[in-house]
Design an enzyme around this catalytic site. Structure first.
Site, PDB file in Angstrom:
ATOM      1  N   GLU A 150      -1.950   2.301  -5.299  1.00 27.03           N
ATOM      2  CA  GLU A 150      -3.344   2.406  -4.869  1.00 27.03           C
ATOM      3  C   GLU A 150      -3.615   3.716  -4.135  1.00 27.03           C
ATOM      4  O   GLU A 150      -4.637   4.372  -4.378  1.00 27.03           O
ATOM      5  CB  GLU A 150      -3.713   1.238  -3.931  1.00 27.03           C
ATOM      6  CG  GLU A 150      -3.535  -0.124  -4.543  1.00 27.03           C
ATOM      7  CD  GLU A 150      -2.180  -0.767  -4.225  1.00 27.03           C
ATOM      8  OE1 GLU A 150      -2.158  -1.987  -4.013  1.00 27.03           O
ATOM      9  OE2 GLU A 150      -1.163  -0.041  -4.189  1.00 27.03           O
ATOM     10  N   CYS A 165      -1.658  -4.268  -0.156  1.00 27.69           N
ATOM     11  CA  CYS A 165      -1.097  -4.552   1.166  1.00 27.69           C
ATOM     12  C   CYS A 165      -2.066  -4.073   2.244  1.00 27.69           C
ATOM     13  O   CYS A 165      -3.120  -3.501   1.946  1.00 27.69           O
ATOM     14  CB  CYS A 165       0.248  -3.849   1.313  1.00 27.69           C
ATOM     15  SG  CYS A 165       0.105  -2.037   1.421  1.00 27.69           S
ATOM     16  N   HIS A 182       2.317   4.201  -2.621  1.00 29.36           N
ATOM     17  CA  HIS A 182       1.891   2.996  -3.342  1.00 29.36           C
ATOM     18  C   HIS A 182       0.921   3.410  -4.446  1.00 29.36           C
ATOM     19  O   HIS A 182       0.210   4.422  -4.317  1.00 29.36           O
ATOM     20  CB  HIS A 182       1.185   2.031  -2.396  1.00 29.36           C
ATOM     21  CG  HIS A 182       2.100   1.360  -1.425  1.00 29.36           C
ATOM     22  ND1 HIS A 182       1.820   0.139  -0.863  1.00 29.36           N
ATOM     23  CD2 HIS A 182       3.294   1.742  -0.901  1.00 29.36           C
ATOM     24  CE1 HIS A 182       2.791  -0.214  -0.047  1.00 29.36           C
ATOM     25  NE2 HIS A 182       3.698   0.746  -0.046  1.00 29.36           N
ATOM     26  N   CYS A 194      -2.825  -0.233   2.079  1.00 26.64           N
ATOM     27  CA  CYS A 194      -3.705   0.107   0.966  1.00 26.64           C
ATOM     28  C   CYS A 194      -5.108  -0.447   1.171  1.00 26.64           C
ATOM     29  O   CYS A 194      -6.099   0.216   0.856  1.00 26.64           O
ATOM     30  CB  CYS A 194      -3.108  -0.392  -0.338  1.00 26.64           C
ATOM     31  SG  CYS A 194      -1.586   0.495  -0.776  1.00 26.64           S
TER      32      CYS A 194
END
Length: 143
Positions: free
Chosen positions: A49, A77, A47, A80
């Protein structure tokens, strides 16, 4: 947020969900960045992040990102958000809310859970219309 949006657009080249993230050091300089790369790398943890946090930690030479700010185009999410707490990020600035999987105030609020040892300031809505449009257009093309 402009830089994060540019990174989100770059994710489209590999058919990844257009999310971009930038970590700013305590002095406001960029120390890490990332875009979604799950499809590009075949990695479920890739992801934006997570990649930005990893790069910031490498830049600073420590996993403790105290005093840093994460700027991200979409609300993080749960995975993260957990990484944000563990990295001791001080502030998250997000563009669009994620009403299905968000974990910084919409569906869940992992980053401000009083049971954890660190809490994060959340600033939401920065260029949210533009960030949401990128995502809406991406998913509309796939339906």
């Amino acid at each position: 947020m402009v830089r994060a949006l540019d990174l989100a657009r770059d994710a489209l080249t590999s058919d990844d969900v257009p999310v971009g993230a930038v970590v700013l050091g305590p002095d406001g300089t960029e120390i890490g960045s990332g875009r979604n790369r799950r499809e590009a790398d075949g990695d479920p943890t890739a992801h934006a992040e997570i990649l930005a946090l990893r790069q910031a930690a490498t830049t600073l030479g420590t996993w403790r990102l105290e005093g840093c700010t994460l700027v991200v185009t979409l609300e993080p999410c749960t995975m993260c958000a957990g990484a944000i707490v563990l990295a001791r990020i001080g502030r998250v600035v997000l563009g669009a809310w994620d009403p299905k999987a968000g974990a910084t105030g919409s569906v869940r609020d992992v980053v401000r859970d009083a049971r954890l040892n660190h809490r994060v300031e959340v600033v939401a809505g920065l260029r949210d219309v533009e960030a949401a449009a990128l995502l809406r257009d991406f998913f509309a093309e796939r339906r």
